[in-house]
Write a protein that holds these residues in place. Structure first.
Motif, PDB file in Angstrom:
ATOM      1  N   UNK A  38       0.823  -1.208   0.000  1.00 56.39           N
ATOM      2  CA  UNK A  38       0.000   0.000   0.000  1.00 56.39           C
ATOM      3  C   UNK A  38       0.854   1.255   0.000  1.00 56.39           C
ATOM      4  N   UNK A  39       1.857   1.298   0.863  1.00 58.18           N
ATOM      5  CA  UNK A  39       2.697   2.487   0.960  1.00 58.18           C
ATOM      6  C   UNK A  39       3.463   2.726  -0.330  1.00 58.18           C
ATOM      7  N   UNK A  40       3.945   1.659  -0.963  1.00 56.00           N
ATOM      8  CA  UNK A  40       4.712   1.808  -2.205  1.00 56.00           C
ATOM      9  C   UNK A  40       3.856   2.394  -3.313  1.00 56.00           C
ATOM     10  N   UNK A  41       2.616   1.922  -3.431  1.00 54.79           N
ATOM     11  CA  UNK A  41       1.756   2.419  -4.509  1.00 54.79           C
ATOM     12  C   UNK A  41       1.308   3.846  -4.208  1.00 54.79           C
ATOM     13  N   UNK A  42       1.069   4.150  -2.940  1.00 58.95           N
ATOM     14  CA  UNK A  42       0.735   5.539  -2.585  1.00 58.95           C
ATOM     15  C   UNK A  42       1.874   6.481  -2.961  1.00 58.95           C
ATOM     16  N   UNK A  43       3.107   6.082  -2.677  1.00 55.69           N
ATOM     17  CA  UNK A  43       4.247   6.946  -3.028  1.00 55.69           C
ATOM     18  C   UNK A  43       4.328   7.157  -4.528  1.00 55.69           C
ATOM     19  N   UNK A  44       4.103   6.098  -5.292  1.00 57.48           N
ATOM     20  CA  UNK A  44       4.169   6.212  -6.747  1.00 57.48           C
ATOM     21  C   UNK A  44       3.106   7.160  -7.264  1.00 57.48           C
ATOM     22  N   UNK A  45       1.901   7.078  -6.706  1.00 57.87           N
ATOM     23  CA  UNK A  45       0.829   7.970  -7.135  1.00 57.87           C
ATOM     24  C   UNK A  45       1.142   9.417  -6.779  1.00 57.87           C
ATOM     25  N   UNK A  94      -4.640   6.690  -5.416  1.00 57.46           N
ATOM     26  CA  UNK A  94      -4.788   8.029  -5.989  1.00 57.46           C
ATOM     27  C   UNK A  94      -3.710   8.941  -5.416  1.00 57.46           C
ATOM     28  N   UNK A  95      -3.391  10.026  -6.102  1.00 59.78           N
ATOM     29  CA  UNK A  95      -2.372  10.940  -5.589  1.00 59.78           C
ATOM     30  C   UNK A  95      -2.715  11.525  -4.217  1.00 59.78           C
ATOM     31  N   UNK A  96      -4.000  11.585  -3.869  1.00 59.91           N
ATOM     32  CA  UNK A  96      -4.385  12.158  -2.575  1.00 59.91           C
ATOM     33  C   UNK A  96      -4.308  11.141  -1.434  1.00 59.91           C
ATOM     34  N   UNK A  97      -3.850   9.910  -1.714  1.00 64.75           N
ATOM     35  CA  UNK A  97      -3.665   8.914  -0.663  1.00 64.75           C
ATOM     36  C   UNK A  97      -4.754   7.881  -0.549  1.00 64.75           C
ATOM     37  N   UNK A  98      -5.865   8.064  -1.252  1.00 67.67           N
ATOM     38  CA  UNK A  98      -6.906   7.030  -1.227  1.00 67.67           C
ATOM     39  C   UNK A  98      -6.387   5.759  -1.881  1.00 67.67           C
ATOM     40  N   UNK A  99      -6.768   4.624  -1.314  1.00 66.86           N
ATOM     41  CA  UNK A  99      -6.360   3.346  -1.896  1.00 66.86           C
ATOM     42  C   UNK A  99      -7.536   2.377  -1.880  1.00 66.86           C
ATOM     43  N   UNK A 100      -7.453   1.412  -2.768  1.00 65.97           N
ATOM     44  CA  UNK A 100      -8.409   0.313  -2.792  1.00 65.97           C
ATOM     45  C   UNK A 100      -7.636  -0.965  -3.059  1.00 65.97           C
TER      46      UNK A 100
END
Length: 484
Positions: free
Chosen positions: A373-380, A398-404
């Protein structure tokens, strides 16, 4: 009505602790919550297993307290139950629960676990921060029968799904209020076995203050745009797929995903005459052109582009992508476009959605590490794009930190070309008016639903034909009802 009924919110262990604290502050005693949790564990055991010699492995915290309650209720139901305590409860509700246990106590030892027909793992919960080793690991590993985990198997990091030291395979995990990321992310998802989500009396109102940023990807998280009576082909979105000379099939798969995903018009931009001739031999409803890129960009109706499937991982591909992004178009970047940006994530800035698999992600952004989760948030956040990291536990950020987290996908989707279909599908959803995050999340779910419908032996070219039924399923309408 959505076909999925479970709550969407996913809470990290820290957020779950916050929810518990808010409930207690609102006047709900911890003892009441613990009784409800233990009752849920006992009920799950009785529904899933026959009465057998049961050993509850109890830790010193609230997870252990839940185990004491479950032991008491199972014994009252006539089950042969004993408790093995790693250490006495420190204080509070767990101590109260332990004091109410009048049944047999056993040593916390591998030999005791080996004798049991059912082991209830109530040692540590989802918030564990240190490795499970030594006596605890050996005792859990020695379980002679199935394991029922309270919250999740001891040794799993509830925030990441990673194993800390040792975690035993559970047949069943009973968790409370909301799932944790570790219930959906691998390897945690596999080790949890069947997951039962129990209501223990926490008010849903605490979610407003907790404000979780992660969700279980299901149709309730997004809504497919309805087709209006006055709809026309341009209103449904015009998707343009940039094709390569060497792998025209990839572009055709993306085109099929976009068309079956609802796009009103689909154009394949061919790199040369020979490729155009090949592409024109495909589906008759596809527009094939060799026109210059700038000519196509002069038409504002060409709002959504797919760049990457079948394209070489080279500078020319990135140059095309940058020209389309600068022109203000929404770009879904995949495959060759991602390969061309290896080590240079800034080259993908301004794209709407990136759809890497793990290898592509690593080449662009670096190692994923233990926290997906953290890795994909950073990439976004780095690119300003929605990033969809493909896999059996797909993560969309999403760039704002939302994840699914999407777990709605069969193993047989792991075959060449299915990602091209997904890229086209997401582009079609953006063209229909969905925001990139919702389009990526919906695309992942629909893609998985179509994969389930195809069954084993799936080929990438099978997927597009199943997307219409997947859309109906997402809206809660069966194909039979629609035909009737």
């Amino acid at each position: 009505m959505s076909p999925a009924a479970s709550p969407l919110e996913i809470l990290t262990p820290a957020e779950m602790a916050r929810a518990d604290a808010l409930a207690v502050a609102a006047g709900i005693p911890v003892t009441r919550l613990m009784e409800a949790a233990g009752r849920a564990v006992a009920r799950a055991a009785m529904r899933r297993f026959r009465p057998v010699r049961t050993l509850v492995l109890a830790g010193p915290g609230n997870n252990g307290g839940d185990g004491y309650v479950a032991a008491r209720l199972l014994e009252q139901a006539g089950w042969p139950v004993a408790v093995a305590a790693l250490a006495p409860p420190r204080d509070g509700a767990a101590a109260v629960a332990a004091a109410r246990w009048r049944g047999p106590l056993r040593p916390f030892a591998p030999v005791e676990a080996a004798r049991a027909g059912l082991v209830i793992d109530a040692v540590f919960g989802a918030g564990l921060a240190r490795p499970v080793e030594g006596l605890v690991a050996a005792t859990l590993a020695a379980a002679g029968g199935p394991v029922l985990a309270v919250d999740m198997p001891s040794g799993l990091d509830g925030a990441t799904g990673q194993v800390l030291g040792h975690a035993s395979q559970a047949a069943l995990s009973v968790t409370f209020f909301r799932r944790k990321p570790g219930h959906l992310l691998l390897p945690g998802r596999a080790l949890c076995g069947e997951v039962v989500l129990a209501d223990i009396g926490l008010p849903a109102a605490v979610l407003a203050e907790v404000a979780p940023r992660c969700a279980h990807n299901q149709p309730g998280l997004w809504r497919l745009p309805p087709l209006q009576p006055d709809a026309h082909k341009y209103g449904r979105g015009h998707v343009t797929v940039v094709a390569g000379a060497g792998m025209t099939g990839a572009a055709r798969l993306a085109a099929a995903g976009a068309r079956r995903g609802g796009a009103g018009l689909l154009t394949l931009l061919a790199p040369d005459r020979r490729s155009a001739e090949v592409l024109r031999g495909g589906a008759p409803g596809v527009i094939v052109t060799e026109a210059p890129l700038e000519e196509l960009l002069s038409d504002p109706r060409r709002a959504v582009w797919v760049i990457g499937p079948g394209l070489p991982a080279e500078a020319a591909t990135l140059a095309q992508l940058r020209r389309v992004v600068v022109a203000g178009r929404a770009v879904v970047a995949d495959a060759g476009a991602l390969g061309a940006a290896a080590g240079d994530p800034a080259a993908l800035s301004g794209c709407a959605v990136l759809t890497p698999h793990e290898g592509e992600f690593t080449r662009v952004f670096g190692a994923i590490g233990g926290d997906r989760l953290a890795a994909v948030r950073r990439a976004a956040a780095t690119t300003g794009a929605v990033v969809l990291l493909k896999g059996p536990d797909t993560v969309i950020a999403a760039p704002d930190g939302r994840t699914a987290i999407n777990d709605h996908a069969p193993a047989w989707l792991a075959t060449g070309g299915t990602g091209d279909v997904l890229a086209g599908l997401i582009a079609a959803l953006i063209g229909a008016g969905m925001a990139p995050f919702e389009a990526a999340a919906a695309g992942a779910w629909l893609h998985g639903e179509a994969g389930f419908a195809c069954g084993e032996g799936l080929l990438a070219e099978d997927l597009a034909g199943r997307l219409a039924a997947a859309r109906l399923r997402a809206c809660g309408v069966s194909v039979a009802a629609a035909r009737g």
